[in-house]
Design a protein around this motif. Structure first.
Motif, short mmCIF file in Angstrom:
data_model
loop_
_atom_site.label_atom_id
_atom_site.label_comp_id
_atom_site.label_asym_id
_atom_site.label_seq_id
_atom_site.Cartn_x
_atom_site.Cartn_y
_atom_site.Cartn_z
N SER A 138 -0.47 0.84 -1.26
CA SER A 138 -0.02 1.43 -2.52
C SER A 138 0.11 2.94 -2.35
O SER A 138 -0.52 3.55 -1.49
CB SER A 138 -1.01 1.11 -3.65
N LYS A 146 -2.03 -4.27 -0.28
CA LYS A 146 -1.74 -5.37 -1.19
C LYS A 146 -0.70 -6.31 -0.59
O LYS A 146 0.22 -5.88 0.09
CB LYS A 146 -1.18 -4.84 -2.52
N LYS A 180 6.65 -3.07 -6.34
CA LYS A 180 5.79 -3.78 -7.30
C LYS A 180 4.38 -3.17 -7.24
O LYS A 180 3.87 -2.92 -6.14
CB LYS A 180 5.73 -5.27 -6.98
N HIS A 181 3.78 -2.97 -8.41
CA HIS A 181 2.39 -2.49 -8.51
C HIS A 181 2.13 -1.24 -7.67
O HIS A 181 1.15 -1.17 -6.92
CB HIS A 181 1.41 -3.60 -8.14
#
Length: 198
Positions: A138, A146, A180-181
């Protein structure tokens, strides 16, 4: 996985219907099935992977309809693996010691087009749905590793040369969106390709 396969099947069937409608009044010569493969340099230009690169590949196939003597529109489905890019340490730009490599691969379903510039040279373009699975860091002060999957989009363009009526080679640029995220694995690929038409 079942939802992803269903989405790809629906996208493929709808894309096949669009060119078929146009092809009813188009010349029948120039219609063909095709299979092509790409190998090239992949790069991520943001987040912990900024300016990282690796080798990736893609393979796809489909059908094109001739809408005019020098223009074809078609549908394609394919698969790609965009390699593993090592995360960089945000403080000194050195490779991170802990495991932090990206991983991005997925299925594509979209439309493609060929514009003949001459009997030998052509321009190509493609765009569509990208159903991807990835693994990466991230973009946070304290990055977290992740594993993710989602549906997004891809697009690309290229120039090619017809060696024979059925075989061509080309140079291509493709972009695969994968975010994403707060993990951004969106990847560029510059590649060489070969295509076989039948």
């Amino acid at each position: 996985m079942k939802k992803t396969l269903l989405a790809l099947a629906l996208a493929s069937s709808s894309l096949l219907a669009i060119p078929a409608a146009f092809a009813q009044s188009a010349p029948t010569d120039g219609n063909n099935w095709f299979l092509n493969g790409n190998v090239g340099r992949t790069a991520i230009n943001q987040g912990p992977y900024d300016n990282g690169h690796d080798t990736g590949y893609a393979i796809d196939g489909g059908y094109r309809w001739a809408l005019s003597p020098n223009f074809q529109l078609g549908a394609e489905v394919g698969y790609n693996d965009l390699g593993n890019i090592r995360a960089k340490n945000i403080f000194n730009s050195q490779p991170v010691v802990a495991p932090g490599k990206s991983q991005l691969h997925g299925w594509t379903a979209g439309a493609n087009a060929h514009l003949d510039l001459s009997p030998s040279w052509y321009l190509s373009g493609r765009a569509g749905l990208y159903s991807w699975t990835g693994h990466g860091m991230s973009n946070d002060v304290n990055p977290i590793n992740k594993g993710l999957s989602d549906n997004s989009w891809y697009a690309g363009a290229g120039i090619g040369y017809n060696i024979t009526q059925n075989v061509s080679v080309g140079l291509n640029y493709d972009y695969y969106d994968a975010k994403k995220h707060n993990v951004d694995l969106s990847t560029d690929m510059i590649s060489a390709s070969a295509e076989f038409r039948f």
